[in-house]
Design an enzyme around this catalytic site. Structure first.
Site, PDB file in Angstrom:
ATOM      1  N   GLU A  60      -2.797  -1.566  -3.953  1.00  0.00           N
ATOM      2  CA  GLU A  60      -3.301  -0.352  -3.302  1.00  0.00           C
ATOM      3  C   GLU A  60      -2.899   0.859  -4.136  1.00  0.00           C
ATOM      4  O   GLU A  60      -3.732   1.589  -4.651  1.00  0.00           O
ATOM      5  CB  GLU A  60      -2.746  -0.224  -1.887  1.00  0.00           C
ATOM      6  CG  GLU A  60      -3.205   1.046  -1.177  1.00  0.00           C
ATOM      7  CD  GLU A  60      -2.536   1.254   0.181  1.00  0.00           C
ATOM      8  OE1 GLU A  60      -3.018   2.122   0.930  1.00  0.00           O
ATOM      9  OE2 GLU A  60      -1.532   0.567   0.480  1.00  0.00           O
ATOM     10  N   HIS A  96       0.004  -6.695   1.165  1.00  0.00           N
ATOM     11  CA  HIS A  96      -0.603  -5.482   0.613  1.00  0.00           C
ATOM     12  C   HIS A  96      -0.165  -5.378  -0.850  1.00  0.00           C
ATOM     13  O   HIS A  96       1.020  -5.160  -1.138  1.00  0.00           O
ATOM     14  CB  HIS A  96      -0.105  -4.246   1.347  1.00  0.00           C
ATOM     15  CG  HIS A  96      -0.652  -4.072   2.723  1.00  0.00           C
ATOM     16  ND1 HIS A  96      -0.641  -5.062   3.673  1.00  0.00           N
ATOM     17  CD2 HIS A  96      -1.224  -2.981   3.317  1.00  0.00           C
ATOM     18  CE1 HIS A  96      -1.186  -4.602   4.795  1.00  0.00           C
ATOM     19  NE2 HIS A  96      -1.543  -3.346   4.604  1.00  0.00           N
ATOM     20  N   ASP A  99      -8.039  -0.435   8.383  1.00  0.00           N
ATOM     21  CA  ASP A  99      -6.639  -0.193   8.042  1.00  0.00           C
ATOM     22  C   ASP A  99      -5.895   0.506   9.181  1.00  0.00           C
ATOM     23  O   ASP A  99      -5.312  -0.147  10.033  1.00  0.00           O
ATOM     24  CB  ASP A  99      -6.555   0.611   6.739  1.00  0.00           C
ATOM     25  CG  ASP A  99      -5.200   0.507   6.054  1.00  0.00           C
ATOM     26  OD1 ASP A  99      -4.318  -0.197   6.567  1.00  0.00           O
ATOM     27  OD2 ASP A  99      -5.023   1.134   4.988  1.00  0.00           O
TER      28      ASP A  99
END
Length: 341
Positions: free
Chosen positions: A201, A198, A279
């Site tokens: 973001e 990740h 998600d």
């Protein structure tokens, strides 16, 4: 939305590549598991839990996310959680999932790694037999925990390579950049695990670049901020490094003010290999097809864009080339069938 577009979203085979199994814990199951395991929660009803699912930022969500995990205690709990997700998305046309799980969040509270893994794997194996859904499992390191705990998780994963395909990196991005995890990712790659993370973001384009250069990730989870950097856009387009974007997640966590601000279309127009995913769907108000519908309506995606996103979900997956082609052929067959009405 046209009838054709709606039918495509309903019926196209799809893969989901950015899905946290702990983030599929629906309020009713949370309360049922709390009762089963005699866990006290600050909620008395499904409505109370649903009201708590309002967030101002990623950390607000994570606080509730970890509280919800407290009801997951036995192998059966993890099986039930995973099976509930798989049943739900089977109706969305899901035929393959590459699923994240967060063992450190469970071992840190005294739940054995094997308890977590056993429940998830048994549900995934059941889904392949009963629902024809294939899967790969991705173990995530939690950014906010010390590096030595990430190495402990890696040691556990090394005992179960037959079930764990890849390693990822999640939790709070701010204050925990990729360089902090360069050593553990190097060790994971040496053990044969495929790396993803990740990045971009709530962090910057530099986080994406560091994920690629330092962690050697093969897929960018989220990656929104990569679009702030023209050079990075060109690199991602040239290399066809996949981005697993999550529109409703971005909206609920205030990463974007409206779905119309989602970078999905901009990334597609730039030639990036974009996928759409849910998600943590229980917390963010939408599963896989809800995300497809949201971007279709808000970004004025046409039918070909929808088909492209479905095909990208398999192209960006870690399945074999022959399996990818079989899924792409299945998409073409469904498109022709939908055209016939």
């Amino acid at each position: 939305m046209t009838d054709f577009a709606n039918a495509l979203i309903d019926r196209l085979p799809k893969a989901e590549l950015h899905l946290h199994i702990e983030g599929t814990l629906e309020p009713d199951l949370m309360l049922a598991l709390a009762k089963r395991n005699k866990v006290t929660l600050p909620y008395e009803s499904v409505e109370d839990v649903a009201k708590a699912y309002e967030f101002d930022c990623l950390q607000d969500f994570l606080d509730l996310y970890y509280l919800g995990m407290s009801v997951l205690q036995t192998e059966q709990d993890f099986h039930d959680l995973t099976w509930a997700y798989l049943l739900k998305v089977h109706a969305d046309g899901l035929t393959h999932v590459e699923m994240f799980f967060d063992p450190q969040a469970h071992t840190d509270r005294g739940i054995a790694f094997e308890t977590v893994l056993g429940g998830i794997v048994s549900a995934l194996e059941r889904a392949e037999k009963e629902l024809k859904i294939t899967s790969k499992l991705i173990m995530c390191f939690l950014r906010h925990l010390p590096e030595e705990q990430a190495f402990d998780a890696l040691d556990c994963a090394c005992k179960h390579k037959e079930h764990i395909f890849a390693v990822g990196l999640d939790s709070s991005e701010k204050g925990f950049p990729p360089p902090l995890f360069e050593r553990v990712f190097a060790a994971a790659r040496k053990e044969g695990f495929t790396p993803v993370a990740h990045v971009g973001e709530e962090g910057t384009a530099e986080n994406v670049r560091e994920g690629l250069d330092l962690l050697k990730i093969e897929r960018v989870d989220h990656g929104n901020r990569a679009l702030d950097d023209p050079a990075l856009i060109k690199r991602l387009a040239k290399q066809q490094t996949p981005l697993t974007m999550c529109p409703l997640s971005n909206l609920r966590l205030k990463g974007i003010p409206t779905i119309g601000d989602s970078p999905v279309k901009k990334a597609m127009d730039a030639g990036l290999l974009v996928t759409v995913n849910s998600d943590d769907p229980s917390y963010f108000g939408g599963y896989l097809n809800d995300n497809y519908r949201a971007v279709h309506q808000a970004l004025d995606l046409n039918e070909q864009d929808i088909i492209t996103l479905a095909k990208n979900s398999f192209k960006a997956s870690f399945i074999s080339d022959s399996a990818k082609q079989a899924h792409l052929d299945a998409i073409d067959a469904v498109v022709e069938d939908v055209k016939k009405g």
